[in-house]
Design a protein around this motif. Structure first.
Motif, PDB file in Angstrom:
ATOM      1  N   THR A 265       5.645  -2.747   6.781  1.00  0.00           N
ATOM      2  CA  THR A 265       5.227  -1.716   5.812  1.00  0.00           C
ATOM      3  C   THR A 265       6.481  -1.142   5.144  1.00  0.00           C
ATOM      4  O   THR A 265       7.581  -1.216   5.696  1.00  0.00           O
ATOM      5  CB  THR A 265       4.444  -0.577   6.496  1.00  0.00           C
ATOM      6  N   GLY A 266       6.307  -0.604   3.954  1.00  0.00           N
ATOM      7  CA  GLY A 266       7.429   0.039   3.247  1.00  0.00           C
ATOM      8  C   GLY A 266       8.514  -0.929   2.816  1.00  0.00           C
ATOM      9  O   GLY A 266       9.691  -0.577   2.763  1.00  0.00           O
ATOM     10  N   HIS A 267       8.113  -2.177   2.474  1.00  0.00           N
ATOM     11  CA  HIS A 267       9.102  -3.233   2.198  1.00  0.00           C
ATOM     12  C   HIS A 267       9.911  -2.994   0.920  1.00  0.00           C
ATOM     13  O   HIS A 267      10.902  -3.668   0.688  1.00  0.00           O
ATOM     14  CB  HIS A 267       8.399  -4.596   2.106  1.00  0.00           C
TER      15      HIS A 267
ATOM     16  N   GLU B  71       1.958  -3.547  -1.449  1.00  0.00           N
ATOM     17  CA  GLU B  71       2.475  -2.365  -2.150  1.00  0.00           C
ATOM     18  C   GLU B  71       1.588  -1.148  -1.933  1.00  0.00           C
ATOM     19  O   GLU B  71       0.383  -1.277  -1.704  1.00  0.00           O
ATOM     20  CB  GLU B  71       2.579  -2.674  -3.647  1.00  0.00           C
ATOM     21  N   LYS B  72       2.211   0.024  -2.046  1.00  0.00           N
ATOM     22  CA  LYS B  72       1.492   1.288  -1.830  1.00  0.00           C
ATOM     23  C   LYS B  72       0.287   1.418  -2.757  1.00  0.00           C
ATOM     24  O   LYS B  72      -0.760   1.925  -2.364  1.00  0.00           O
ATOM     25  CB  LYS B  72       2.467   2.448  -2.064  1.00  0.00           C
ATOM     26  N   LYS B  73       0.434   0.924  -3.994  1.00  0.00           N
ATOM     27  CA  LYS B  73      -0.689   1.079  -4.930  1.00  0.00           C
ATOM     28  C   LYS B  73      -1.896   0.213  -4.523  1.00  0.00           C
ATOM     29  O   LYS B  73      -3.021   0.491  -4.933  1.00  0.00           O
ATOM     30  CB  LYS B  73      -0.270   0.832  -6.381  1.00  0.00           C
TER      31      LYS B  73
ATOM     32  N   ALA C 108       7.321   2.363   6.383  1.00  0.00           N
ATOM     33  CA  ALA C 108       6.709   3.208   5.345  1.00  0.00           C
ATOM     34  C   ALA C 108       6.691   4.644   5.832  1.00  0.00           C
ATOM     35  O   ALA C 108       6.332   4.914   6.973  1.00  0.00           O
ATOM     36  CB  ALA C 108       5.283   2.746   5.059  1.00  0.00           C
ATOM     37  N   ALA C 109       7.105   5.537   4.960  1.00  0.00           N
ATOM     38  CA  ALA C 109       7.096   6.965   5.301  1.00  0.00           C
ATOM     39  C   ALA C 109       7.381   7.742   4.030  1.00  0.00           C
ATOM     40  O   ALA C 109       7.820   7.174   3.026  1.00  0.00           O
ATOM     41  CB  ALA C 109       8.189   7.261   6.331  1.00  0.00           C
ATOM     42  N   LYS C 110       7.109   9.034   4.078  1.00  0.00           N
ATOM     43  CA  LYS C 110       7.563   9.892   2.988  1.00  0.00           C
ATOM     44  C   LYS C 110       8.933  10.397   3.397  1.00  0.00           C
ATOM     45  O   LYS C 110       9.088  11.040   4.433  1.00  0.00           O
ATOM     46  CB  LYS C 110       6.597  11.061   2.776  1.00  0.00           C
ATOM     47  N   VAL C 111       9.947  10.065   2.591  1.00  0.00           N
ATOM     48  CA  VAL C 111      11.335  10.297   2.981  1.00  0.00           C
ATOM     49  C   VAL C 111      12.069  11.053   1.879  1.00  0.00           C
ATOM     50  O   VAL C 111      11.802  10.839   0.691  1.00  0.00           O
ATOM     51  CB  VAL C 111      12.040   8.931   3.231  1.00  0.00           C
ATOM     52  N   GLY C 112      13.004  11.907   2.262  1.00  0.00           N
ATOM     53  CA  GLY C 112      13.789  12.611   1.245  1.00  0.00           C
ATOM     54  C   GLY C 112      14.914  13.407   1.867  1.00  0.00           C
ATOM     55  O   GLY C 112      15.029  13.494   3.088  1.00  0.00           O
TER      56      GLY C 112
ATOM     57  N   LEU D 170       9.715   3.792  13.084  1.00  0.00           N
ATOM     58  CA  LEU D 170      11.003   4.416  12.769  1.00  0.00           C
ATOM     59  C   LEU D 170      10.885   5.928  12.688  1.00  0.00           C
ATOM     60  O   LEU D 170      10.051   6.451  11.949  1.00  0.00           O
ATOM     61  CB  LEU D 170      11.533   3.881  11.441  1.00  0.00           C
ATOM     62  N   GLY D 171      11.709   6.605  13.436  1.00  0.00           N
ATOM     63  CA  GLY D 171      11.798   8.057  13.348  1.00  0.00           C
ATOM     64  C   GLY D 171      13.092   8.433  12.668  1.00  0.00           C
ATOM     65  O   GLY D 171      13.533   7.731  11.745  1.00  0.00           O
ATOM     66  N   SER D 172      13.710   9.500  13.134  1.00  0.00           N
ATOM     67  CA  SER D 172      14.961   9.930  12.519  1.00  0.00           C
ATOM     68  C   SER D 172      15.645  10.920  13.460  1.00  0.00           C
ATOM     69  O   SER D 172      14.992  11.523  14.328  1.00  0.00           O
ATOM     70  CB  SER D 172      14.632  10.558  11.165  1.00  0.00           C
TER      71      SER D 172
ATOM     72  N   MET E 145      15.270   5.730  16.663  1.00  0.00           N
ATOM     73  CA  MET E 145      15.692   6.971  15.994  1.00  0.00           C
ATOM     74  C   MET E 145      17.038   6.741  15.330  1.00  0.00           C
ATOM     75  O   MET E 145      18.093   6.796  15.982  1.00  0.00           O
ATOM     76  CB  MET E 145      15.855   8.124  17.011  1.00  0.00           C
ATOM     77  N   PRO E 146      17.036   6.420  14.032  1.00  0.00           N
ATOM     78  CA  PRO E 146      18.312   6.173  13.359  1.00  0.00           C
ATOM     79  C   PRO E 146      18.986   7.463  12.894  1.00  0.00           C
ATOM     80  O   PRO E 146      18.319   8.458  12.619  1.00  0.00           O
ATOM     81  CB  PRO E 146      17.910   5.335  12.134  1.00  0.00           C
ATOM     82  N   SER E 147      20.299   7.388  12.779  1.00  0.00           N
ATOM     83  CA  SER E 147      21.076   8.464  12.143  1.00  0.00           C
ATOM     84  C   SER E 147      20.829   8.367  10.627  1.00  0.00           C
ATOM     85  O   SER E 147      19.971   7.607  10.183  1.00  0.00           O
ATOM     86  CB  SER E 147      22.558   8.242  12.432  1.00  0.00           C
TER      87      SER E 147
END
Ligand SMILES: NC(=O)c1ccc[n+]([C@@H]2O[C@H](COP(=O)([O-])OP(=O)(O)OC[C@H]3O[C@@H](n4cnc5c(N)ncnc54)[C@H](OP(=O)(O)O)[C@@H]3O)[C@@H](O)[C@H]2O)c1
Length: 311
Positions: free
Chosen positions: A10-12, A36-38, A64-68, A106-108, A163-165
């Motif tokens: 996901t989120g490719h 794709e998301k759409k 896939a995630a909402k990231v910012g 994937l976390g953070s 959990m990536p940096s």
């Protein structure tokens, strides 16, 4: 085996997902499923489960995630908690229902307490208060971590939470309102050189320390841990090195061969003072980072120049 294993990524199209996609191809995987998301909004439970039932993947990597960056996380906290909880819950539950044994979620590093002992070990999770600016994202990701942990216990799964940096590399988000600090610094210093500006604004004091990992190293970790048999479900992924935001700005300025003065806009928050991950567990299990900052930054800038023009 690589001809037969069907991997749903996901989120490719994102920073991390595009690097994982490239690596899967390079490693010879032939059945890589992307959408794709759409065409499939992973926040939709029914559509997500229907898609899983249709494709029946053997393994899943959820990028896939909402990231910012700090501002996007703070201003859109409601969107961050909703989107991320929905996406990950639908993906994890669909994995369970369609009997997917191997999943990487994937976390953070924002999941760890704001004033954690450094470097941060996996078992420091939930040991203290979170940083307010990314609390929504952190709460969502912690739910995903706990969901995987409980599913592993109750349903005998191998769902891993990496959990990536902070991550950087080609295909990053350079939108100055929503990006992370590192691509923002690249873009600001690049624009200053292009427009011959002598000052570059940095949000906050420039003092917080951040750990950076090149995106291809994270992609390698995702693939390495996807099929790795281990009792650990929560694993830190980082470079093990931290620098202040000002130091990173100086490094980029040197690479771009442009001297400028950094101005600190203290209207913006600093976020967590430090979040250096302890990566002893991932190393013990056989993974380690390979690409240092200088090399990673060269690759990143090459791609940035291709899109924006060399100066
Ligand atoms: N970037 C970092 O510094 C960093 C650090 C630590 C952890 N991570 C983690 O790594 C993962 C990937 O992050 P990233 O930086 O690669 O983010 P990204 O570049 O923003 O990519 C996110 C991807 O998710 C897709 N997506 C978003 N909402 C979706 C939805 N509702 N349905 C389907 N797809 C959706 C996006 O699709 P579109 O392309 O169509 O928008 C995009 O392909 C995240 O879990 C993030 O928390 C990232």
């Amino acid at each position: 085996m690589k001809n037969k294993i069907k991997i749903f990524l996901t989120g490719h199209r994102g920073l991390v997902g595009s690097s994982i996609f490239k690596l899967l191809k390079k490693k010879g995987y032939q059945k890589i499923i992307t959408i794709e998301k759409k065409e499939l909004d992973l926040r939709n439970q029914k559509q997500t489960l229907d898609f899983f039932k249709k494709i029946r993947p053997h393994a899943v990597i959820n990028a896939a995630a909402k990231v910012g960056g700090i501002n996007a996380n703070e201003v859109n906290a409601a969107n961050f908690i909703y989107d991320n909880i929905m996406i990950q819950t639908n993906v994890i539950q669909s994995c369970l229902v369609t009997k997917v044994k191997n999943l990487v979620f994937l976390g953070s590093s924002c999941v760890y307490p704001k004033f954690s002992i450094q470097p941060i070990k996996e078992n420091y999770l939930l040991g203290g208060k979170l940083e307010k600016t990314n609390e929504a994202m952190a709460v969502a990701k912690i739910s995903g971590i706990k969901m995987c942990e409980y599913y592993n216990q109750q349903f005998n799964k191998q769902y891993k939470c990496l959990m990536p940096s902070n991550i950087y590399g080609p295909n990053d988000n350079y939108n100055l309102k929503t990006s992370h600090f590192f691509p923002a610094l690249i873009k600001k210093i690049y624009l200053a050189k292009k427009k011959k500006l002598k000052k570059v604004e940095i949000w906050g004091t420039g003092k917080p320390k951040r750990e950076l990992l090149f995106v291809d190293d994270l992609a390698n970790a995702c693939l390495f841990f996807l099929f790795k048999k281990t009792k650990y479900s929560l694993i830190n992924i980082g470079s093990g090195r931290e620098k202040s935001i000002t130091k990173y700005a100086e490094i980029i300025s040197k690479k771009l061969n442009y001297k400028c003065k950094f101005i600190y806009n203290k209207k913006y928050p600093d976020g967590t003072p430090r979040k250096l991950l302890n990566i002893n567990l991932s190393k013990k299990l056989g993974w380690k980072p390979k690409i240092n900052l200088s090399k990673g930054l060269d690759i990143t800038l090459e791609e940035f120049f291709k899109k924006n023009g060399r100066i």
